[in-house]
Design an enzyme around this catalytic site. Structure first.
Site, PDB file in Angstrom:
ATOM      1  N   ARG A   1       0.854  -1.184   0.000  1.00  0.00           N
ATOM      2  CA  ARG A   1       0.000   0.000   0.000  1.00  0.00           C
ATOM      3  C   ARG A   1       0.893   1.237   0.000  1.00  0.00           C
ATOM      4  O   ARG A   1       1.896   1.275   0.710  1.00  0.00           O
ATOM      5  CB  ARG A   1      -0.892  -0.025   1.247  1.00  0.00           C
ATOM      6  CG  ARG A   1      -1.961   1.032   1.241  1.00  0.00           C
ATOM      7  CD  ARG A   1      -2.750   1.024   2.532  1.00  0.00           C
ATOM      8  NE  ARG A   1      -2.201   1.977   3.475  1.00  0.00           N
ATOM      9  CZ  ARG A   1      -2.914   2.545   4.459  1.00  0.00           C
ATOM     10  NH1 ARG A   1      -4.190   2.226   4.617  1.00  0.00           N
ATOM     11  NH2 ARG A   1      -2.359   3.406   5.282  1.00  0.00           N
TER      12      ARG A   1
ATOM     13  N   TYR B   1      -2.507  11.450   8.194  1.00  0.00           N
ATOM     14  CA  TYR B   1      -2.834  10.122   8.686  1.00  0.00           C
ATOM     15  C   TYR B   1      -2.489   9.094   7.606  1.00  0.00           C
ATOM     16  O   TYR B   1      -2.825   9.276   6.434  1.00  0.00           O
ATOM     17  CB  TYR B   1      -4.329  10.047   9.009  1.00  0.00           C
ATOM     18  CG  TYR B   1      -4.731   8.716   9.558  1.00  0.00           C
ATOM     19  CD1 TYR B   1      -4.462   8.397  10.876  1.00  0.00           C
ATOM     20  CD2 TYR B   1      -5.338   7.767   8.758  1.00  0.00           C
ATOM     21  CE1 TYR B   1      -4.804   7.166  11.390  1.00  0.00           C
ATOM     22  CE2 TYR B   1      -5.685   6.536   9.258  1.00  0.00           C
ATOM     23  CZ  TYR B   1      -5.418   6.236  10.580  1.00  0.00           C
ATOM     24  OH  TYR B   1      -5.743   5.016  11.080  1.00  0.00           O
TER      25      TYR B   1
ATOM     26  N   ASP C   1      -5.135   3.914  -0.074  1.00  0.00           N
ATOM     27  CA  ASP C   1      -6.285   4.170   0.811  1.00  0.00           C
ATOM     28  C   ASP C   1      -6.634   5.654   0.764  1.00  0.00           C
ATOM     29  O   ASP C   1      -5.829   6.504   1.142  1.00  0.00           O
ATOM     30  CB  ASP C   1      -5.905   3.760   2.245  1.00  0.00           C
ATOM     31  CG  ASP C   1      -7.106   3.712   3.171  1.00  0.00           C
ATOM     32  OD1 ASP C   1      -8.182   4.196   2.775  1.00  0.00           O
ATOM     33  OD2 ASP C   1      -6.960   3.190   4.296  1.00  0.00           O
TER      34      ASP C   1
ATOM     35  N   HIS D   1      -9.196   6.884   2.392  1.00  0.00           N
ATOM     36  CA  HIS D   1      -9.709   7.162   3.729  1.00  0.00           C
ATOM     37  C   HIS D   1     -10.935   8.078   3.724  1.00  0.00           C
ATOM     38  O   HIS D   1     -11.017   9.039   4.491  1.00  0.00           O
ATOM     39  CB  HIS D   1      -8.607   7.714   4.644  1.00  0.00           C
ATOM     40  CG  HIS D   1      -8.520   6.960   5.929  1.00  0.00           C
ATOM     41  ND1 HIS D   1      -9.183   7.342   7.060  1.00  0.00           N
ATOM     42  CD2 HIS D   1      -7.892   5.811   6.238  1.00  0.00           C
ATOM     43  CE1 HIS D   1      -8.947   6.460   8.005  1.00  0.00           C
ATOM     44  NE2 HIS D   1      -8.168   5.516   7.544  1.00  0.00           N
TER      45      HIS D   1
ATOM     46  N   GLU E   1      -9.015   2.257  -2.056  1.00  0.00           N
ATOM     47  CA  GLU E   1      -9.822   1.913  -0.874  1.00  0.00           C
ATOM     48  C   GLU E   1     -10.594   3.117  -0.330  1.00  0.00           C
ATOM     49  O   GLU E   1     -10.058   4.230  -0.298  1.00  0.00           O
ATOM     50  CB  GLU E   1      -8.848   1.397   0.203  1.00  0.00           C
ATOM     51  CG  GLU E   1      -9.508   1.082   1.517  1.00  0.00           C
ATOM     52  CD  GLU E   1      -8.493   0.686   2.578  1.00  0.00           C
ATOM     53  OE1 GLU E   1      -7.329   0.384   2.232  1.00  0.00           O
ATOM     54  OE2 GLU E   1      -8.856   0.713   3.762  1.00  0.00           O
TER      55      GLU E   1
ATOM     56  N   GLU F   1     -14.095  -1.078   5.927  1.00  0.00           N
ATOM     57  CA  GLU F   1     -13.455  -1.310   7.226  1.00  0.00           C
ATOM     58  C   GLU F   1     -14.279  -0.723   8.377  1.00  0.00           C
ATOM     59  O   GLU F   1     -14.122  -1.149   9.516  1.00  0.00           O
ATOM     60  CB  GLU F   1     -12.017  -0.767   7.252  1.00  0.00           C
ATOM     61  CG  GLU F   1     -11.928   0.743   7.177  1.00  0.00           C
ATOM     62  CD  GLU F   1     -10.498   1.260   7.186  1.00  0.00           C
ATOM     63  OE1 GLU F   1      -9.659   0.685   6.474  1.00  0.00           O
ATOM     64  OE2 GLU F   1     -10.228   2.234   7.898  1.00  0.00           O
TER      65      GLU F   1
ATOM     66  N   ARG G   1     -13.840  -5.029   2.821  1.00  0.00           N
ATOM     67  CA  ARG G   1     -12.764  -4.653   3.739  1.00  0.00           C
ATOM     68  C   ARG G   1     -13.047  -4.963   5.202  1.00  0.00           C
ATOM     69  O   ARG G   1     -12.242  -4.653   6.090  1.00  0.00           O
ATOM     70  CB  ARG G   1     -12.499  -3.143   3.604  1.00  0.00           C
ATOM     71  CG  ARG G   1     -11.731  -2.771   2.384  1.00  0.00           C
ATOM     72  CD  ARG G   1     -10.279  -3.160   2.502  1.00  0.00           C
ATOM     73  NE  ARG G   1      -9.557  -2.306   3.440  1.00  0.00           N
ATOM     74  CZ  ARG G   1      -8.566  -2.717   4.222  1.00  0.00           C
ATOM     75  NH1 ARG G   1      -8.198  -3.974   4.233  1.00  0.00           N
ATOM     76  NH2 ARG G   1      -7.953  -1.873   5.023  1.00  0.00           N
TER      77      ARG G   1
ATOM     78  N   GLU H   1      -4.665  -7.542   4.675  1.00  0.00           N
ATOM     79  CA  GLU H   1      -3.825  -6.451   5.167  1.00  0.00           C
ATOM     80  C   GLU H   1      -3.024  -6.949   6.367  1.00  0.00           C
ATOM     81  O   GLU H   1      -3.559  -7.621   7.255  1.00  0.00           O
ATOM     82  CB  GLU H   1      -4.716  -5.270   5.582  1.00  0.00           C
ATOM     83  CG  GLU H   1      -3.940  -4.064   6.063  1.00  0.00           C
ATOM     84  CD  GLU H   1      -4.868  -2.908   6.461  1.00  0.00           C
ATOM     85  OE1 GLU H   1      -6.062  -3.166   6.732  1.00  0.00           O
ATOM     86  OE2 GLU H   1      -4.395  -1.765   6.498  1.00  0.00           O
TER      87      GLU H   1
ATOM     88  N   TRP I   1     -12.336  11.720   6.929  1.00  0.00           N
ATOM     89  CA  TRP I   1     -10.903  11.390   6.842  1.00  0.00           C
ATOM     90  C   TRP I   1     -10.707   9.888   6.813  1.00  0.00           C
ATOM     91  O   TRP I   1     -11.618   9.139   7.063  1.00  0.00           O
ATOM     92  CB  TRP I   1     -10.134  12.007   8.010  1.00  0.00           C
ATOM     93  CG  TRP I   1     -10.487  11.392   9.309  1.00  0.00           C
ATOM     94  CD1 TRP I   1     -11.588  11.636  10.060  1.00  0.00           C
ATOM     95  CD2 TRP I   1      -9.767  10.381   9.982  1.00  0.00           C
ATOM     96  NE1 TRP I   1     -11.580  10.861  11.158  1.00  0.00           N
ATOM     97  CE2 TRP I   1     -10.472  10.068  11.136  1.00  0.00           C
ATOM     98  CE3 TRP I   1      -8.549   9.719   9.702  1.00  0.00           C
ATOM     99  CZ2 TRP I   1     -10.043   9.096  12.031  1.00  0.00           C
ATOM    100  CZ3 TRP I   1      -8.119   8.763  10.590  1.00  0.00           C
ATOM    101  CH2 TRP I   1      -8.865   8.451  11.750  1.00  0.00           C
TER     102      TRP I   1
HETATM  103  C1  CS2 Z   1      -6.641   2.093   7.720  1.00  0.00           C
HETATM  104  C2  CS2 Z   1      -6.661   1.883   9.201  1.00  0.00           C
HETATM  105  O1  CS2 Z   1      -5.696  -0.023   7.592  1.00  0.00           O
HETATM  106  C3  CS2 Z   1      -6.368   0.793   7.011  1.00  0.00           C
HETATM  107  O2  CS2 Z   1      -6.802   0.645   5.898  1.00  0.00           O
HETATM  108  O3  CS2 Z   1      -7.725   2.720   7.164  1.00  0.00           O
HETATM  109  O4  CS2 Z   1      -5.396   2.271   9.637  1.00  0.00           O
HETATM  110  C4  CS2 Z   1      -7.722   2.628   9.987  1.00  0.00           C
HETATM  111  O5  CS2 Z   1      -7.600   3.984   9.831  1.00  0.00           O
HETATM  112  C5  CS2 Z   1      -7.636   2.295  11.425  1.00  0.00           C
HETATM  113  O6  CS2 Z   1      -7.831   0.925  11.568  1.00  0.00           O
HETATM  114  C6  CS2 Z   1      -8.641   3.055  12.256  1.00  0.00           C
HETATM  115  O7  CS2 Z   1      -8.717   2.520  13.506  1.00  0.00           O
HETATM  116 MG    MG Z   2      -8.322   1.855   5.330  1.00  0.00          MG
END
Ligand code: CS2
Ligand code: MG
Length: 408
Positions: free
Chosen positions: A147, A159, A216, A218, A242, A268, A289, A345, A408
């Site tokens: 990634r 982030y 990602d 996000h 993602e 996720e 995810r 992942e 975000w």
């Molecule tokens: C992220 C994560 O792994 C990912 O794809 O989006 O780091 C996510 O932000 C965290 O699990 C949030 O707790």
């Molecule tokens: Mg993610």
């Protein structure tokens, strides 16, 4: 045989984890992960105060009945706190059942359909030289899929981009940021959309066409922005893009899908199959995810992934460091046994975390394997766990340059 004891263990070896441990009257133990990043104590209380008392005296072999009892019986369905708590019970019960059967859990789920699970790691850097260094480090570690996240010129720390610690491979939130209130980051969508394609072009030029690359977003874009990004990344052949938009509005993905062939991964932050209903039946995504930990456990994840499989949609289970080694092991057993596995992942936990959780899973030549111990193959070392008391930590908050709070 009955469930005799239900313990909730909160520990913080670098970051917070919530673990449920069930013990039967025959002294067979099972563990489940209930970690919800930044909201850990809410799940610990849900388990401790509301679910544990209901479990004592029940037959641990009746996994589906207990799951339905907690989900339907609770009246208040869904939501991350509820589903993380139910997930921990479900996984601990599968661990117990596999131990009683004397086999690793994946055998009980139907047996291995592959030799190992393709895993992707998180390479990142504030700029291209640091990103390249991080990619090289991941290749040395054996990763065969990576990634890519980078800083955006003009913006501060972001982030998903490592702060550049000595290991250079990890986010700055393991150890998690121990702040009383979340830190805040700045975001500019137009700058991001201009920058990202040039990063992927540079990475492809340096590392060649074969390496599977992921990205990602996000949840930061609107559907039309996401469509544009997907289109502009097409020449770089991404494995997936993602969370391109906040997907509470599943219909929004119709617009993205109409404009790009870049594969899409979402979910996720989802916690039930219902969150995917439109996405799956209309084939608006390519990868699911969800994490076992946040979606009610192995039982509902299997249902969700079987449903996705009908539409040629594959698994891409969430595996950041806030999913504990218990949750990771559960994902690995399930991933080994389902036909429509896509990718896993795998961010790697810190040494302190791995001292608390004794695992049997392995990572070799880019592939994860859950190992062949009976059950899940993970134990929690209570003494080691007690040395790391809970410490509040939050994920950051994102604001546009004019101060507006942003996705975000
Ligand atoms: C992220 C994560 O792994 C990912 O794809 O989006 O780091 C996510 O932000 C965290 O699990 C949030 O707790
Ligand atoms: Mg993610």
């Amino acid at each position: 045989m009955e469930i005799e004891r239900a313990e909730v263990i909160v520990t913080s070896p670098g970051r917070n984890f919530v673990t449920l441990r069930l013990t039967t009257t025959d002294q067979v133990q099972g563990v489940g992960d209930a970690t919800l990043n930044g909201r850990e104590l809410a799940v610990a209380s849900y388990l401790q105060d509301h679910l544990c008392p209901l479990l004592i005296g029940r037959d641990p072999q009746r996994i589906e009945d207990i799951w339905q009892y907690l989900y339907r019986g609770g009246y208040w369905r869904r939501g991350p706190v509820t589903m993380a708590a139910i997930a921990a019970v479900d996984v601990a019960l599968w661990d117990i059942k596999a131990k009683l059967a004397g086999m690793p859990l994946y055998q009980l789920l139907g047996g291995a359909v592959r030799t190992g699970l393709l895993a992707y790691g998180h390479a990142s850097g504030a700029d291209l030289p640091r990103l390249f260094e991080s990619i090289e480090k991941h290749l040395e570690l054996g990763y065969r899929a990576i990634r890519i996240q980078t800083g955006v010129p003009g913006l501060g720390p972001l982030y998903g981009v490592a702060a550049g610690d000595s290991e250079g491979t990890r986010y700055d939130y393991e150890p998690a940021r121990r702040t009383m209130v979340p830190t805040e980051e700045a975001w500019d969508t137009r700058a991001y959309l201009r920058h990202v394609p040039s990063v992927f072009e540079a990475v492809r030029n340096k590392f060649g066409p074969e390496l599977p690359l992921l990205h990602d977003v996000h949840h930061r874009l609107t559907p039309i922005q996401a469509a544009r990004l997907g289109k502009s990344l097409e020449p770089f052949d991404l494995f997936w893009m993602e969370d391109c938009t906040p997907a509470e509005n599943q219909e929004a993905l119709r617009l993205v899908r109409r404009h790009t062939t870049t594969p899409l991964a979402i979910g996720e932050v989802f916690n039930t199959v219902w969150d995917y209903q439109t996405l799956i039946t209309e084939q608006l995504i390519d990868y699911v995810r969800s994490a076992v930990t946040h979606t009610g456990g192995i039982s509902p994840m299997r249902r969700l992934l079987d449903f996705a499989g009908l539409y040629q949609i594959k698994s891409g289970m969430h595996g950041p460091t806030d999913v504990s080694p218990v949750g990771m092991a559960a994902a690995m057993h399930l991933g080994l046994a389902i036909h429509n596995f896509g990718i896993q992942e795998y961010m790697r936990h810190s040494k302190a975390t791995m001292d608390v959780f004794r695992t049997s899973y392995t990572f070799a030549e880019g592939l994860l394997h859950p190992g062949d111990q009976v059950g899940l193959g993970v134990e929690i070392d209570e003494t080691a766990a007690a040395a790391y008391p809970y410490a509040g930590a939050y994920l950051p908050v994102n604001r546009l340059l004019d101060g507006t709070v942003h996705d975000w």
